[in-house]
Design an enzyme around this catalytic site. Structure first.
Site, short mmCIF file in Angstrom:
data_model
loop_
_atom_site.label_atom_id
_atom_site.label_comp_id
_atom_site.label_asym_id
_atom_site.label_seq_id
_atom_site.Cartn_x
_atom_site.Cartn_y
_atom_site.Cartn_z
N HIS A 147 0.85 -1.19 0.00
CA HIS A 147 0.00 0.00 0.00
C HIS A 147 0.89 1.24 0.00
O HIS A 147 2.12 1.15 0.12
CB HIS A 147 -0.94 0.01 1.21
CG HIS A 147 -2.19 -0.80 1.01
ND1 HIS A 147 -3.11 -0.51 0.01
CD2 HIS A 147 -2.68 -1.89 1.66
CE1 HIS A 147 -4.10 -1.39 0.07
NE2 HIS A 147 -3.86 -2.23 1.06
N ASP A 177 -0.15 6.99 -3.56
CA ASP A 177 -1.34 6.70 -4.36
C ASP A 177 -1.64 7.78 -5.39
O ASP A 177 -1.82 7.49 -6.58
CB ASP A 177 -2.57 6.54 -3.45
CG ASP A 177 -2.66 5.15 -2.84
OD1 ASP A 177 -1.86 4.28 -3.22
OD2 ASP A 177 -3.54 4.93 -1.98
#
Length: 397
Positions: A147, A177
């Protein structure tokens, strides 16, 4: 419904002028995080983005009550079973009529599904194929789960975020992200699109969040090489080490931000806060920063955030109140610029950046998965009977 043909033509002319990517069709293989963010950026700039959702995720839904996932706004959704031969053919038909396609699967998954770069380019040699991953398409970590926090850690970004008395502090999931991921994917795809329109050939855009986060750290690599940046966290001018570049708590529990780097701005900070110029001389004497920071904190803590607004707003101190996400939507500066817009009753960030002649626009709110299946399949050349057959077989939903 528009009242007149003339009014329709005015609206249609406006639609044609809206969006630098108007006329560009994009196929988005639905994912999470940076992929949808990339799709939002392209759609906001006028691209016709068609999102391929899993047929199993289609649950119906009232278009008058759209989902609230802001990053899903602006595109149409088709529900497709990619594991069926008929569903795969639906996607390939859409790829044939698109200029860009992108996915966010782990390496090798798109190939196993039959929607990898070679598959798509066999049907459309000029298509730009975007790939969004955390680690990239190759390397020791490429097949591992991860992540944002992991990607920015490996990129050498996370270690430098935080104060000297704390461990590294993850900055939400903005750096990996969205900054190092979705934005770099959108940028790379548009670059490849410009080239494809000259060469007639598509190419693969390998956007890895670890690469993007590392790229964002370029300035700091340069400063470390010159000795201007100390690798120790919280000891530098921009990482909360300096007293003139930090956030401070007010008497009411609110916070303010100060970034008085340049000498003239620093002088104004001293004047506005009522500090002793002799005590605060030697702005860049790092040995004194902790003591000077304590003194600034003591002064800031004597007034509320609103009181500091009255004193510091509009000055050259380089100041802004620290606003919550909700407060930011109501601040006069953001209101005047239209930084936030309301779509289907939900206040959200508007398109960025701003283009003078072909500005971006949120064309419609997020779609329910599969909401536009019939519409898009008709556009792709399927007739009513063929669509009914696809639906009955479960290939689409």
């Amino acid at each position: 419904r528009l009242g007149s043909v003339q009014e329709y033509l005015v609206v249609r002319e406006r639609e044609v002028l809206m969006g630098a990517l108007d006329g560009v069709r994009v196929v988005e293989l639905a994912g999470i995080g940076p992929g949808p963010f990339c799709g939002m950026m392209l759609s906001d700039m006028g691209a016709d983005v068609i999102r391929i959702d899993r047929a199993g995720s289609v649950r119906g839904g009232d278009p008058a009550e759209p989902p609230v996932m802001v990053n899903d706004r602006g595109r149409r959704s088709v529900g497709v079973d990619l594991k069926s031969t008929e569903g795969l053919e639906v996607v390939m038909r859409l790829v044939e009529g698109a200029e860009m396609v992108f996915e966010g699967f782990r390496p090798g998954v798109a190939e196993r599904l039959g929607v990898g770069p070679e598959d798509c380019m066999a049907r459309n040699p000029a298509v730009v194929y975007g790939r969004m991953t955390g680690w990239g398409q190759e390397g020791p970590y490429s097949h591992a789960a991860g992540h944002d926090i992991n990607y920015i850690a490996l990129a050498g970004a996370l270690a430098h975020m935080g104060r000297d008395d704390s461990g590294p502090v993850p900055p939400l999931n903005l750096v990996g992200d969205f900054g190092g991921g979705g934005m770099y994917l959108a940028f790379g795809m548009v670059c490849a699109l410009v080239e494809a329109r000259t060469s007639g050939e598509g190419q693969v855009v390998d956007a890895a969040m670890v690469d993007g986060a590392a790229s964002l750290m370029g300035m700091f690599h340069g400063m470390m090489a010159t000795g201007f940046w100390d690798p120790d966290r919280g000891s530098n001018m921009l990482d909360t080490g300096a007293h003139f570049y930090d956030v401070y708590e007010c008497s009411d529990g609110g916070w303010i931000s100060i970034g008085s780097i340049e000498p003239q701005f620093y002088a104004e900070l001293i004047e506005k806060l009522g500090l002793d110029p002799e005590v605060f001389a030697g702005q860049h004497d790092q040995s004194r920063w902790p003591d000077l920071k304590r003194r600034v904190a003591e002064v800031v803590a004597t007034r509320t955030r609103d009181e500091w607004d009255e004193i510091l707003e509009g000055s050259d101190v380089c100041y802004a109140p620290v606003l919550s996400a909700h407060e930011a939507t109501e601040h006069p500066h953001n209101v005047e610029r239209g930084t936030f817009v309301k779509v289907a009753g939900l206040v959200q960030p508007g398109p960025a950046p701003r283009l003078s002649r072909t500005p971006g626009e949120v064309r419609h709110p997020p779609a329910h998965p599969g909401q536009h299946t019939d519409e898009v399949l008709s556009m792709a050349g399927y007739d009513v009977g063929e669509i009914a057959t696809l639906r009955s077989s479960g290939a689409v939903a």
